[in-house]
Design an enzyme around this catalytic site. Sequence first.
Site, PDB file in Angstrom:
ATOM      1  N   GLY A 129       0.842  -1.195   0.000  1.00  0.00           N
ATOM      2  CA  GLY A 129       0.000   0.000   0.000  1.00  0.00           C
ATOM      3  C   GLY A 129       0.869   1.234   0.000  1.00  0.00           C
ATOM      4  CD  GLN A 168       3.375   5.645   3.004  1.00  0.00           C
ATOM      5  OE1 GLN A 168       2.429   5.128   2.421  1.00  0.00           O
ATOM      6  NE2 GLN A 168       4.359   4.928   3.505  1.00  0.00           N
ATOM      7  CB  CYS A 175       5.496   1.868   7.659  1.00  0.00           C
ATOM      8  SG  CYS A 175       4.933   3.398   6.878  1.00  0.00           S
ATOM      9  CG  LEU A 176       6.749   1.064   1.587  1.00  0.00           C
ATOM     10  CD1 LEU A 176       6.071   1.380   0.260  1.00  0.00           C
ATOM     11  CD2 LEU A 176       7.901   0.091   1.380  1.00  0.00           C
ATOM     12  CG  HIS A 206      -0.295   0.943   7.528  1.00  0.00           C
ATOM     13  ND1 HIS A 206       0.699   0.477   8.358  1.00  0.00           N
ATOM     14  CD2 HIS A 206       0.329   1.762   6.628  1.00  0.00           C
ATOM     15  CE1 HIS A 206       1.869   1.002   7.983  1.00  0.00           C
ATOM     16  NE2 HIS A 206       1.673   1.786   6.935  1.00  0.00           N
ATOM     17  CD  GLU A 207      -1.258   2.305   3.073  1.00  0.00           C
ATOM     18  OE1 GLU A 207      -0.717   3.413   3.230  1.00  0.00           O
ATOM     19  OE2 GLU A 207      -0.613   1.253   3.000  1.00  0.00           O
ATOM     20  CG  HIS A 256       0.527   6.544   6.033  1.00  0.00           C
ATOM     21  ND1 HIS A 256       1.702   6.976   6.611  1.00  0.00           N
ATOM     22  CD2 HIS A 256       0.734   5.236   5.712  1.00  0.00           C
ATOM     23  CE1 HIS A 256       2.579   5.971   6.633  1.00  0.00           C
ATOM     24  NE2 HIS A 256       2.006   4.904   6.104  1.00  0.00           N
TER      25      HIS A 256
HETATM   26  O1  GNR Z   1       4.185  -2.641   2.421  1.00  0.00           O
HETATM   27  C1  GNR Z   1       3.605  -2.545   3.502  1.00  0.00           C
HETATM   28  N1  GNR Z   1       3.378  -3.660   4.241  1.00  0.00           N
HETATM   29  C2  GNR Z   1       2.571  -3.678   5.363  1.00  0.00           C
HETATM   30  C3  GNR Z   1       2.626  -4.803   6.169  1.00  0.00           C
HETATM   31  C4  GNR Z   1       1.839  -4.883   7.287  1.00  0.00           C
HETATM   32  C5  GNR Z   1       0.967  -3.866   7.593  1.00  0.00           C
HETATM   33  C6  GNR Z   1       0.901  -2.730   6.797  1.00  0.00           C
HETATM   34  C7  GNR Z   1       1.697  -2.653   5.682  1.00  0.00           C
HETATM   35  S1  GNR Z   1       1.596  -1.233   4.668  1.00  0.00           S
HETATM   36  C8  GNR Z   1       3.210  -1.218   4.001  1.00  0.00           C
HETATM   37  C9  GNR Z   1       3.318  -0.135   2.946  1.00  0.00           C
HETATM   38  C10 GNR Z   1       3.132   1.213   3.604  1.00  0.00           C
HETATM   39  O2  GNR Z   1       3.939   1.740   4.311  1.00  0.00           O
HETATM   40  N2  GNR Z   1       1.979   1.797   3.432  1.00  0.00           N
HETATM   41  O3  GNR Z   1       1.717   2.962   4.026  1.00  0.00           O
HETATM   42 NI    NI Z   2       2.927   2.999   5.812  1.00  0.00          NI
END
Ligand code: GNR
Ligand code: NI
Length: 172
Positions: A49, A54, A94-95, A136-137, A140
């Site tokens: 995601g 980001q 998270c990236l 999670h997104e 953000h």
């Molecule tokens: O690539 C991603 N893997 C992930 C693994 C577990 C829970 C959430 C994520 S999201 C993350 C990509 C990202 O940072 N999205 O904002």
């Molecule tokens: Ni993230």
Amino acid sequence: MALLPILEFPDPRLRTVAAPVDPAWLAEPATQQLIDDMFETMYAAPGIGLAASQVDVHRRFMVIDVSEERERPLVFVNPTLSAHAGEQVYQEGCLSVPGIFADVTRANEITVQALDRHGQPFELRVDGLLAVCIQHEMDHLDGKLFVDYLSPLKREMVRKKLAKQRRQHDAA
Ligand code: GNR
Ligand code: NI
């Protein structure tokens, strides 16, 4: 197509609360290009995601693909949750917080309403990893990161570890 730079914790720009998307903005070719570039950036990372926040675009949308074959691209514009049920614990990454993984408790099942990339409304009821990723997104978009669920001490350890990783990377 282009790979976009991803902001990293503790960059204060990641704390920006994103503004709603005007559906008319989706009709602009530059916006569709941005969405394509976000998918390219997410697939290359690789990630499941990517929220606009980001890549320093503070508008409420994100791209997601949790499929194994990377063949189910989803775009959520102006997402809202109308229902949630149960709990699940998932080890998140998270990236924007590279190399850090930690357990986070979230709703197990959610119902999300959003617009697609063409402005068409849709509703999805999902659970498991897709539900984790959507939550999670959406965090953000509100300037929130998964490390915010950790204790202040652990968050400080994450900040130091990332600073050290960057020093070693810059020295190499
Ligand atoms: O690539 C991603 N893997 C992930 C693994 C577990 C829970 C959430 C994520 S999201 C993350 C990509 C990202 O940072 N999205 O904002
Ligand atoms: Ni993230």
